[in-house]
Design a protein around this motif. Structure first.
Motif, PDB file in Angstrom:
ATOM      1  N   VAL A   1       0.896  -1.546  -0.022  1.00  0.00           N
ATOM      2  CA  VAL A   1       0.165  -0.549   0.172  1.00  0.00           C
ATOM      3  C   VAL A   1       0.770   1.378  -0.266  1.00  0.00           C
ATOM      4  O   VAL A   1       0.250   2.541  -0.682  1.00  0.00           O
ATOM      5  CB  VAL A   1      -1.264   0.185   1.286  1.00  0.00           C
ATOM      6  N   ALA A   2       1.845   0.949   0.439  1.00  0.00           N
ATOM      7  CA  ALA A   2       2.667   2.319   0.696  1.00  0.00           C
ATOM      8  C   ALA A   2       3.337   2.157  -1.132  1.00  0.00           C
ATOM      9  O   ALA A   2       3.618   3.710  -1.219  1.00  0.00           O
ATOM     10  CB  ALA A   2       3.931   2.151   1.970  1.00  0.00           C
ATOM     11  N   PHE A   3       3.954   1.218  -1.502  1.00  0.00           N
ATOM     12  CA  PHE A   3       3.586   2.178  -2.329  1.00  0.00           C
ATOM     13  C   PHE A   3       2.977   2.518  -3.480  1.00  0.00           C
ATOM     14  O   PHE A   3       3.382   2.870  -4.653  1.00  0.00           O
ATOM     15  CB  PHE A   3       4.404   0.476  -3.548  1.00  0.00           C
ATOM     16  N   TYR A   4       1.623   1.991  -3.370  1.00  0.00           N
ATOM     17  CA  TYR A   4       0.792   2.767  -4.280  1.00  0.00           C
ATOM     18  C   TYR A   4       0.670   4.438  -3.829  1.00  0.00           C
ATOM     19  O   TYR A   4       0.779   5.396  -4.744  1.00  0.00           O
ATOM     20  CB  TYR A   4      -0.843   1.943  -3.754  1.00  0.00           C
ATOM     21  N   TYR A   5       0.969   4.880  -2.655  1.00  0.00           N
ATOM     22  CA  TYR A   5       0.943   6.279  -2.063  1.00  0.00           C
ATOM     23  C   TYR A   5       1.840   6.741  -2.867  1.00  0.00           C
ATOM     24  O   TYR A   5       1.875   7.870  -3.675  1.00  0.00           O
ATOM     25  CB  TYR A   5       0.267   6.569  -0.603  1.00  0.00           C
ATOM     26  N   GLY A   6       2.805   6.062  -2.206  1.00  0.00           N
ATOM     27  CA  GLY A   6       4.190   6.460  -3.145  1.00  0.00           C
ATOM     28  C   GLY A   6       4.310   7.180  -4.555  1.00  0.00           C
ATOM     29  O   GLY A   6       4.860   7.517  -4.998  1.00  0.00           O
ATOM     30  N   ALA A   7       3.385   6.163  -5.143  1.00  0.00           N
ATOM     31  CA  ALA A   7       3.818   5.858  -7.370  1.00  0.00           C
ATOM     32  C   ALA A   7       2.838   7.419  -7.179  1.00  0.00           C
ATOM     33  O   ALA A   7       3.128   7.476  -8.678  1.00  0.00           O
ATOM     34  CB  ALA A   7       3.350   4.688  -7.520  1.00  0.00           C
ATOM     35  N   ILE A   8       2.237   7.580  -6.415  1.00  0.00           N
ATOM     36  CA  ILE A   8       1.229   8.963  -7.160  1.00  0.00           C
ATOM     37  C   ILE A   8       1.853  10.375  -6.862  1.00  0.00           C
ATOM     38  O   ILE A   8       1.762  10.884  -7.641  1.00  0.00           O
ATOM     39  CB  ILE A   8      -0.137   9.390  -5.794  1.00  0.00           C
ATOM     40  N   THR A   9       2.251   9.924  -5.808  1.00  0.00           N
ATOM     41  CA  THR A   9       3.306  11.082  -5.247  1.00  0.00           C
ATOM     42  C   THR A   9       4.553  11.082  -6.332  1.00  0.00           C
ATOM     43  O   THR A   9       4.475  12.210  -6.996  1.00  0.00           O
ATOM     44  CB  THR A   9       4.309  11.471  -3.820  1.00  0.00           C
ATOM     45  N   GLY A  10       5.638  10.545  -6.079  1.00  0.00           N
ATOM     46  CA  GLY A  10       6.329  10.083  -7.693  1.00  0.00           C
ATOM     47  C   GLY A  10       5.823  10.461  -8.788  1.00  0.00           C
ATOM     48  O   GLY A  10       6.725  11.086  -9.453  1.00  0.00           O
ATOM     49  N   GLY A  11       4.733   9.758  -8.834  1.00  0.00           N
ATOM     50  CA  GLY A  11       4.181  10.130 -10.168  1.00  0.00           C
ATOM     51  C   GLY A  11       3.853  11.652 -11.107  1.00  0.00           C
ATOM     52  O   GLY A  11       3.677  11.709 -12.185  1.00  0.00           O
ATOM     53  N   ARG A  12       3.451  12.417 -10.174  1.00  0.00           N
ATOM     54  CA  ARG A  12       3.227  13.488  -9.966  1.00  0.00           C
ATOM     55  C   ARG A  12       4.350  14.530 -10.065  1.00  0.00           C
ATOM     56  O   ARG A  12       4.081  15.475 -11.078  1.00  0.00           O
ATOM     57  CB  ARG A  12       2.396  13.973  -8.680  1.00  0.00           C
ATOM     58  N   ILE A  13       5.840  13.791  -9.868  1.00  0.00           N
ATOM     59  CA  ILE A  13       7.139  14.693  -9.320  1.00  0.00           C
ATOM     60  C   ILE A  13       7.162  14.430 -11.784  1.00  0.00           C
ATOM     61  O   ILE A  13       7.403  15.347 -12.125  1.00  0.00           O
ATOM     62  CB  ILE A  13       8.186  14.530  -8.846  1.00  0.00           C
ATOM     63  N   LEU A  14       7.146  13.661 -11.523  1.00  0.00           N
ATOM     64  CA  LEU A  14       7.659  12.936 -13.174  1.00  0.00           C
ATOM     65  C   LEU A  14       6.535  13.445 -13.897  1.00  0.00           C
ATOM     66  O   LEU A  14       7.184  13.993 -15.510  1.00  0.00           O
ATOM     67  CB  LEU A  14       7.064  11.380 -13.334  1.00  0.00           C
ATOM     68  N   VAL A  15       5.474  13.434 -13.534  1.00  0.00           N
ATOM     69  CA  VAL A  15       4.316  14.136 -15.315  1.00  0.00           C
ATOM     70  C   VAL A  15       4.618  15.750 -15.110  1.00  0.00           C
ATOM     71  O   VAL A  15       4.159  16.320 -16.358  1.00  0.00           O
ATOM     72  CB  VAL A  15       3.433  13.621 -14.454  1.00  0.00           C
ATOM     73  N   GLY A  16       5.195  16.510 -14.145  1.00  0.00           N
ATOM     74  CA  GLY A  16       5.376  17.649 -14.147  1.00  0.00           C
ATOM     75  C   GLY A  16       6.450  17.820 -15.395  1.00  0.00           C
ATOM     76  O   GLY A  16       6.715  19.443 -16.050  1.00  0.00           O
ATOM     77  N   VAL A  17       7.634  17.240 -14.821  1.00  0.00           N
ATOM     78  CA  VAL A  17       8.571  17.115 -15.984  1.00  0.00           C
ATOM     79  C   VAL A  17       8.110  16.743 -17.603  1.00  0.00           C
ATOM     80  O   VAL A  17       9.005  17.847 -18.575  1.00  0.00           O
ATOM     81  CB  VAL A  17       9.546  16.295 -15.871  1.00  0.00           C
ATOM     82  N   VAL A  18       6.889  16.236 -18.141  1.00  0.00           N
ATOM     83  CA  VAL A  18       6.701  16.256 -19.550  1.00  0.00           C
ATOM     84  C   VAL A  18       5.826  16.599 -19.657  1.00  0.00           C
ATOM     85  O   VAL A  18       5.230  16.207 -21.241  1.00  0.00           O
ATOM     86  CB  VAL A  18       6.694  14.121 -19.718  1.00  0.00           C
ATOM     87  N   VAL A  19       4.693  16.947 -19.111  1.00  0.00           N
ATOM     88  CA  VAL A  19       2.852  17.847 -18.995  1.00  0.00           C
ATOM     89  C   VAL A  19       3.336  18.173 -20.140  1.00  0.00           C
ATOM     90  O   VAL A  19       1.998  19.025 -21.249  1.00  0.00           O
ATOM     91  CB  VAL A  19       2.654  18.185 -18.040  1.00  0.00           C
ATOM     92  N   GLU A  20       3.704  19.779 -20.643  1.00  0.00           N
ATOM     93  CA  GLU A  20       4.368  20.465 -20.968  1.00  0.00           C
ATOM     94  C   GLU A  20       4.205  20.034 -22.692  1.00  0.00           C
ATOM     95  O   GLU A  20       3.512  20.836 -24.070  1.00  0.00           O
ATOM     96  CB  GLU A  20       5.033  21.808 -20.424  1.00  0.00           C
TER      97      GLU A  20
END
Length: 389
Positions: free
Chosen positions: A253-272
């Motif tokens: 479950v910790a992997f799940y929440y960590g993936a949401i937070t880490g994923g948003r950091i990564l998405v911020g790099v490519v979303v533009e």
């Protein structure tokens, strides 16, 4: 140059505001086993507190459009931060039911208003990168809050010192908001046509009460309900239904929440470069793959991988849909729509996880299949919204 400095400085403060918004989330679950015994309350009373806070958060978010139109964003954020800080301080000094109910009122009203206000401001003034990183900051706060409580529970003052420390942090941030009220009007809104990459220069015309407006509410109710259901019930599915040890299930479950937070950091790099809509579509596809894998994940490595994929897939959905509002709706409707979306998110949080609890009494594995159904429904409604806006 002065406007650029003001924009950067205010963005930093907004990030801190979302870290602060996330701090109270998850603390009650960690502290409650000690709290209810000390206060002499039924163990189930935590549910009442959550319902009060969630309903009031929805009310504050749904009415935030009119509130912000009258008082502007800065003052609303300031008062909201004072409310959440006061709520945490009330918990730190409570001795019974009355204090907890009052704290739930403060926290609910404060959290709903500040969530809608900051999402609306960032959607209109900053890029998709900043919106994703904003919600990653919430994840940081939501992670740190329970960690703080877990640490102080071993101290002599116990859970009270944890809530007191978080309250001091919240109220200190309110002082920062007070000293920087003038900055909110110095940052200019970005032209929507340019931000959307359009060449026609046309402005969106959809209104809050249009079919697009109601679809946007449905999307947020579904998404938050599914996201919360996955986080709340995945551990029980793994432990009770599949016989995995509780500590290993907690790691999954910790992997799940960590993936949401880490994923948003990564998405911020490519979303533009990719755009909100493409990133959201890819995210929901990844989440669907993860949910399907979770249905057939009897071992810890497979379960951790499945929940990581679900978390990564969910990462861009909430911030991306928030950032799309100025591209879908008329300028005068943007803040009202965002406030309603925040309110719908709170209602989804309050309804789908308990409904999954009813299903859990009959079939825990049915919840895993329900996640697939929820993601498919989410994809269908997003597709419809994209077509009409």
């Amino acid at each position: 140059m002065a406007a650029a400095r003001a924009s950067f400085f205010l963005l930093t403060i907004i990030y801190l505001g979302f870290v602060s918004l996330g701090l109270p989330d998850g603390t009650l679950g960690v502290a409650w086993p000690a709290m209810y015994r000390e206060l002499g309350l039924p163990i189930g009373f935590a549910g009442t507190i959550i319902i009060i806070g969630t309903v009031l958060s929805a009310v504050a978010a749904l009415t935030s459009g009119k509130t912000i139109a009258r008082f502007s964003t800065g003052p609303v954020v300031l008062v909201s931060c004072l409310l959440t800080g006061s709520g945490m301080m009330t918990i730190a000094h409570t001795h019974g039911v009355g204090g907890l109910i009052l704290a739930a009122v403060f926290l609910g009203l404060g959290a709903g208003a500040v969530d809608a206000a900051l999402n609306g401001y960032v959607a209109k003034h900053y890029t998709g990168r900043h919106m994703n990183w904003l919600h990653a900051c919430w994840g940081i706060g939501a992670t740190c809050g329970p960690l703080v409580l877990a640490q102080v529970l071993r101290s002599e003052t116990g859970w009270r010192s944890g809530y007191f420390g978080i309250a001091v942090a919240q109220l200190s941030l309110a002082v920062v908001f007070l000293l920087t009220l003038g900055l909110w009007k110095k940052v200019h809104e970005r032209p929507i046509a340019v931000a959307a990459g359009a060449g026609s220069g046309r402005q969106p015309v959809a209104q809050a009460n249009s079919p697009a407006g109601w679809l946007s509410l449905l999307i947020f109710g579904i998404y938050v309900g599914v996201e919360t259901t996955a986080g709340l019930w995945a551990g029980s599915i793994l432990v009770v239904s599949r016989g995995i040890a509780a500590d290993k299930a907690a790691i999954c479950v910790a992997f799940y929440y960590g993936a949401i937070t880490g994923g948003r950091i990564l998405v911020g790099v490519v979303v533009e470069r990719w755009g909100n809509r493409r990133v959201i579509f890819l995210g929901t596809c990844v989440a669907l793959v993860g949910a399907a894998l979770f249905v057939f994940a009897p071992t810890v490595p497979l379960a951790a991988l499945a929940l990581t994929l679900v978390g990564l897939g969910f990462a861009p959905v909430y911030p991306g849909l928030m950032h799309e509002v100025p591209r879908r709706f008329a300028p005068a409707a943007v803040q009202s729509v965002i406030g309603r979306q925040s309110g719908a998110a709170a209602l989804g949080y309050a309804t789908l996880p308990p409904a999954a609890g009813w299903l859990a009494e009959r079939s825990l594995e049915g919840i895993a299949w329900g996640l697939i159904a929820g993601i498919l429904a989410l994809m269908a409604v997003i597709r419809r919204l994209n077509r009409i806006t």
